[in-house]
Design a protein around this motif. Structure first.
Motif, PDB file in Angstrom:
ATOM      1  N   ALA A  26       0.806  -1.220   0.000  1.00  0.00           N
ATOM      2  CA  ALA A  26       0.000   0.000   0.000  1.00  0.00           C
ATOM      3  C   ALA A  26       0.838   1.268   0.000  1.00  0.00           C
ATOM      4  O   ALA A  26       0.370   2.320   0.402  1.00  0.00           O
ATOM      5  CB  ALA A  26      -0.958  -0.015   1.195  1.00  0.00           C
ATOM      6  N   ASP A  27       2.068   1.161  -0.446  1.00  0.00           N
ATOM      7  CA  ASP A  27       2.952   2.328  -0.468  1.00  0.00           C
ATOM      8  C   ASP A  27       3.565   2.496  -1.864  1.00  0.00           C
ATOM      9  O   ASP A  27       3.985   1.511  -2.477  1.00  0.00           O
ATOM     10  CB  ASP A  27       4.049   2.151   0.579  1.00  0.00           C
ATOM     11  CG  ASP A  27       5.030   3.311   0.567  1.00  0.00           C
ATOM     12  OD1 ASP A  27       4.799   4.279   1.316  1.00  0.00           O
ATOM     13  OD2 ASP A  27       6.012   3.240  -0.199  1.00  0.00           O
ATOM     14  N   PRO A  28       3.605   3.727  -2.373  1.00  0.00           N
ATOM     15  CA  PRO A  28       4.110   3.993  -3.726  1.00  0.00           C
ATOM     16  C   PRO A  28       5.544   3.507  -3.945  1.00  0.00           C
ATOM     17  O   PRO A  28       5.832   2.905  -4.990  1.00  0.00           O
ATOM     18  CB  PRO A  28       4.040   5.520  -3.829  1.00  0.00           C
ATOM     19  CG  PRO A  28       2.963   5.908  -2.888  1.00  0.00           C
ATOM     20  CD  PRO A  28       3.061   4.954  -1.749  1.00  0.00           C
ATOM     21  N   ILE A  29       6.405   3.755  -2.990  1.00  0.00           N
ATOM     22  CA  ILE A  29       7.800   3.333  -3.127  1.00  0.00           C
ATOM     23  C   ILE A  29       7.893   1.813  -3.172  1.00  0.00           C
ATOM     24  O   ILE A  29       8.579   1.232  -4.019  1.00  0.00           O
ATOM     25  CB  ILE A  29       8.644   3.847  -1.945  1.00  0.00           C
ATOM     26  CG1 ILE A  29       8.627   5.373  -1.888  1.00  0.00           C
ATOM     27  CG2 ILE A  29      10.070   3.320  -2.066  1.00  0.00           C
ATOM     28  CD1 ILE A  29       9.471   6.038  -2.933  1.00  0.00           C
ATOM     29  N   ARG A  30       7.196   1.159  -2.262  1.00  0.00           N
ATOM     30  CA  ARG A  30       7.278  -0.302  -2.224  1.00  0.00           C
ATOM     31  C   ARG A  30       6.698  -0.919  -3.484  1.00  0.00           C
ATOM     32  O   ARG A  30       7.206  -1.913  -4.006  1.00  0.00           O
ATOM     33  CB  ARG A  30       6.583  -0.838  -0.965  1.00  0.00           C
ATOM     34  CG  ARG A  30       7.317  -0.460   0.311  1.00  0.00           C
ATOM     35  CD  ARG A  30       6.846  -1.249   1.512  1.00  0.00           C
ATOM     36  NE  ARG A  30       5.521  -0.918   1.979  1.00  0.00           N
ATOM     37  CZ  ARG A  30       5.266  -0.047   2.951  1.00  0.00           C
ATOM     38  NH1 ARG A  30       6.249   0.604   3.548  1.00  0.00           N
ATOM     39  NH2 ARG A  30       4.032   0.179   3.343  1.00  0.00           N
ATOM     40  N   LEU A  31       5.631  -0.331  -4.002  1.00  0.00           N
ATOM     41  CA  LEU A  31       5.074  -0.839  -5.246  1.00  0.00           C
ATOM     42  C   LEU A  31       6.075  -0.632  -6.385  1.00  0.00           C
ATOM     43  O   LEU A  31       6.216  -1.481  -7.259  1.00  0.00           O
ATOM     44  CB  LEU A  31       3.759  -0.121  -5.572  1.00  0.00           C
ATOM     45  CG  LEU A  31       2.534  -0.592  -4.791  1.00  0.00           C
ATOM     46  CD1 LEU A  31       1.348   0.335  -5.039  1.00  0.00           C
ATOM     47  CD2 LEU A  31       2.165  -2.019  -5.174  1.00  0.00           C
ATOM     48  N   GLY A  32       6.791   0.475  -6.348  1.00  0.00           N
ATOM     49  CA  GLY A  32       7.798   0.730  -7.362  1.00  0.00           C
ATOM     50  C   GLY A  32       8.909  -0.303  -7.303  1.00  0.00           C
ATOM     51  O   GLY A  32       9.405  -0.771  -8.335  1.00  0.00           O
TER      52      GLY A  32
ATOM     53  N   LEU B  18      -3.512   2.924  -6.979  1.00  0.00           N
ATOM     54  CA  LEU B  18      -3.300   1.610  -6.377  1.00  0.00           C
ATOM     55  C   LEU B  18      -2.964   1.650  -4.881  1.00  0.00           C
ATOM     56  O   LEU B  18      -3.537   0.872  -4.106  1.00  0.00           O
ATOM     57  CB  LEU B  18      -2.222   0.867  -7.166  1.00  0.00           C
ATOM     58  CG  LEU B  18      -2.079  -0.632  -6.946  1.00  0.00           C
ATOM     59  CD1 LEU B  18      -3.415  -1.348  -7.047  1.00  0.00           C
ATOM     60  CD2 LEU B  18      -1.087  -1.210  -7.949  1.00  0.00           C
ATOM     61  N   PRO B  19      -2.079   2.522  -4.429  1.00  0.00           N
ATOM     62  CA  PRO B  19      -1.785   2.575  -2.993  1.00  0.00           C
ATOM     63  C   PRO B  19      -3.032   2.828  -2.153  1.00  0.00           C
ATOM     64  O   PRO B  19      -3.227   2.195  -1.113  1.00  0.00           O
ATOM     65  CB  PRO B  19      -0.788   3.737  -2.885  1.00  0.00           C
ATOM     66  CG  PRO B  19      -0.096   3.754  -4.200  1.00  0.00           C
ATOM     67  CD  PRO B  19      -1.167   3.410  -5.196  1.00  0.00           C
ATOM     68  N   THR B  20      -3.899   3.716  -2.623  1.00  0.00           N
ATOM     69  CA  THR B  20      -5.131   4.018  -1.893  1.00  0.00           C
ATOM     70  C   THR B  20      -5.999   2.772  -1.748  1.00  0.00           C
ATOM     71  O   THR B  20      -6.532   2.476  -0.675  1.00  0.00           O
ATOM     72  CB  THR B  20      -5.931   5.110  -2.623  1.00  0.00           C
ATOM     73  OG1 THR B  20      -5.144   6.305  -2.656  1.00  0.00           O
ATOM     74  CG2 THR B  20      -7.248   5.377  -1.930  1.00  0.00           C
ATOM     75  N   VAL B  21      -6.136   2.054  -2.836  1.00  0.00           N
ATOM     76  CA  VAL B  21      -6.966   0.851  -2.836  1.00  0.00           C
ATOM     77  C   VAL B  21      -6.362  -0.230  -1.928  1.00  0.00           C
ATOM     78  O   VAL B  21      -7.057  -0.853  -1.131  1.00  0.00           O
ATOM     79  CB  VAL B  21      -7.122   0.309  -4.269  1.00  0.00           C
ATOM     80  CG1 VAL B  21      -7.762  -1.064  -4.247  1.00  0.00           C
ATOM     81  CG2 VAL B  21      -7.944   1.276  -5.091  1.00  0.00           C
ATOM     82  N   MET B  22      -5.061  -0.423  -2.056  1.00  0.00           N
ATOM     83  CA  MET B  22      -4.385  -1.414  -1.220  1.00  0.00           C
ATOM     84  C   MET B  22      -4.528  -1.071   0.258  1.00  0.00           C
ATOM     85  O   MET B  22      -4.746  -1.943   1.090  1.00  0.00           O
ATOM     86  CB  MET B  22      -2.901  -1.488  -1.589  1.00  0.00           C
ATOM     87  CG  MET B  22      -2.646  -2.143  -2.922  1.00  0.00           C
ATOM     88  SD  MET B  22      -3.302  -3.833  -2.978  1.00  0.00           S
ATOM     89  CE  MET B  22      -2.344  -4.526  -4.328  1.00  0.00           C
ATOM     90  N   HIS B  23      -4.410   0.203   0.547  1.00  0.00           N
ATOM     91  CA  HIS B  23      -4.552   0.626   1.939  1.00  0.00           C
ATOM     92  C   HIS B  23      -5.944   0.316   2.480  1.00  0.00           C
ATOM     93  O   HIS B  23      -6.097  -0.145   3.610  1.00  0.00           O
ATOM     94  CB  HIS B  23      -4.271   2.117   2.077  1.00  0.00           C
ATOM     95  CG  HIS B  23      -4.628   2.666   3.413  1.00  0.00           C
ATOM     96  ND1 HIS B  23      -5.765   3.398   3.627  1.00  0.00           N
ATOM     97  CD2 HIS B  23      -4.056   2.529   4.616  1.00  0.00           C
ATOM     98  CE1 HIS B  23      -5.850   3.707   4.913  1.00  0.00           C
ATOM     99  NE2 HIS B  23      -4.834   3.193   5.541  1.00  0.00           N
ATOM    100  N   ALA B  24      -6.932   0.544   1.652  1.00  0.00           N
ATOM    101  CA  ALA B  24      -8.301   0.263   2.072  1.00  0.00           C
ATOM    102  C   ALA B  24      -8.482  -1.223   2.357  1.00  0.00           C
ATOM    103  O   ALA B  24      -9.276  -1.617   3.208  1.00  0.00           O
ATOM    104  CB  ALA B  24      -9.287   0.719   1.004  1.00  0.00           C
ATOM    105  N   LEU B  25      -7.729  -2.040   1.661  1.00  0.00           N
ATOM    106  CA  LEU B  25      -7.849  -3.491   1.820  1.00  0.00           C
ATOM    107  C   LEU B  25      -6.841  -4.046   2.830  1.00  0.00           C
ATOM    108  O   LEU B  25      -6.687  -5.255   2.960  1.00  0.00           O
ATOM    109  CB  LEU B  25      -7.654  -4.182   0.470  1.00  0.00           C
ATOM    110  CG  LEU B  25      -8.713  -3.882  -0.592  1.00  0.00           C
ATOM    111  CD1 LEU B  25      -8.314  -4.474  -1.928  1.00  0.00           C
ATOM    112  CD2 LEU B  25     -10.076  -4.425  -0.148  1.00  0.00           C
ATOM    113  N   ALA B  26      -6.175  -3.175   3.546  1.00  0.00           N
ATOM    114  CA  ALA B  26      -5.130  -3.617   4.471  1.00  0.00           C
ATOM    115  C   ALA B  26      -5.587  -3.645   5.920  1.00  0.00           C
ATOM    116  O   ALA B  26      -4.779  -3.590   6.829  1.00  0.00           O
ATOM    117  CB  ALA B  26      -3.890  -2.732   4.313  1.00  0.00           C
ATOM    118  N   ASP B  27      -6.885  -3.726   6.131  1.00  0.00           N
ATOM    119  CA  ASP B  27      -7.415  -3.742   7.501  1.00  0.00           C
ATOM    120  C   ASP B  27      -8.340  -4.938   7.692  1.00  0.00           C
ATOM    121  O   ASP B  27      -9.173  -5.224   6.818  1.00  0.00           O
ATOM    122  CB  ASP B  27      -8.175  -2.440   7.761  1.00  0.00           C
ATOM    123  CG  ASP B  27      -8.766  -2.394   9.152  1.00  0.00           C
ATOM    124  OD1 ASP B  27      -8.085  -1.905  10.074  1.00  0.00           O
ATOM    125  OD2 ASP B  27      -9.909  -2.860   9.313  1.00  0.00           O
TER     126      ASP B  27
END
Lengths: 120, 120
Positions: A26-32, B18-27
């Motif tokens: 869920a982080d831009p850097i990690r996804l990169g 994508l980070p926003t979506v992943m974050h939403a699914l990280a709980d």
DNA sequence: TTCTATCTTCGACGAACATCGAACAATCGG
DNA sequence: CCGATTGTTCGATGTTCGTCGAAGATAGAA
């Protein structure tokens, strides 16, 4: 303090849960980083060019490692990173492939992580 | 203050990253909600039984809504929630299906969210 | 041994997050 | 109009997160 020699700790796939993995992704850097490693090749730590300080990059790689997404290998003074694709696929089927496909496109909020000049 | 009438704001799929979506699914709670809604049926807010306070549940549903994962409909005094499956699939192909498949299994760290006694 | 390159850890900071209870707004029933 | 129902928002609290620079640790070169 720790252990360049104790070989960075890697979790067993059974010990991982979905929220942890999602958070790691869920982080831009990690996804990169994950996108850069998506071809399955092993990359030298020092060749990674991310828009953050080295200490921050080290932190992100630790998060990915703790989530079972990457494996770090130490060879002398240097480190190498690669995806744990097969093992991860066994534990979370489809998730890595799906994420890689999405992270590969533009406009998805993935940070620009590349290789330093001397690419491999 | 706001707007039970202004109809809870839903983002356009193009505006999501994508980070926003992943974050939403990280709980755990949010994953539990998504799992409960995975059959595509619309559920009444009041029928949702999650192990958190109502204000917290409201917050989680807002996060899911802001990430384009769910849609909220208001009918008089009550609210109904459902997945935005088709639209979401168009923007992030495979992600929701993959996540639902994983969240459906045991031991993945997904919270136990169910329906109150009077199920629909 | 001493110096250098290569990460990792520490300590600190502000921002974001999950959570709760209380207060609030809107709708529907007497 | 009054009260009950149904969520939402506010304010507060404690935790986690991303970030950095500085200091530490290790391996290899000089």
């Amino acid at each position: 303090m720790i252990d360049r020699m104790a070989a960075a700790t890697h979790p067993s796939m059974e010990d991982l849960d979905l929220p942890t993995v999602m958070h790691a992704l869920a982080d831009p850097i990690r996804l990169g980083l994950v996108r850069l490693l998506s071809d399955g090749e092993e990359r030298a730590w020092g060749d990674l060019d991310a828009p953050v300080a080295n200490s921050t990059l080290s932190h992100h790689l630790k998060v990915l490692r703790s989530a079972g997404i990457t494996r770090t290998r130490e060879e002398g003074k240097r480190c190498f990173v690669r995806l744990r694709s097969d093992e991860f696929e066994g534990r979370f089927p489809g998730l890595l492939d799906t994420t890689l496909a999405l992270a590969g496109e533009a406009g998805t909020g993935v940070a620009d992580v590349r290789l330093h000049s001397a690419a491999a």
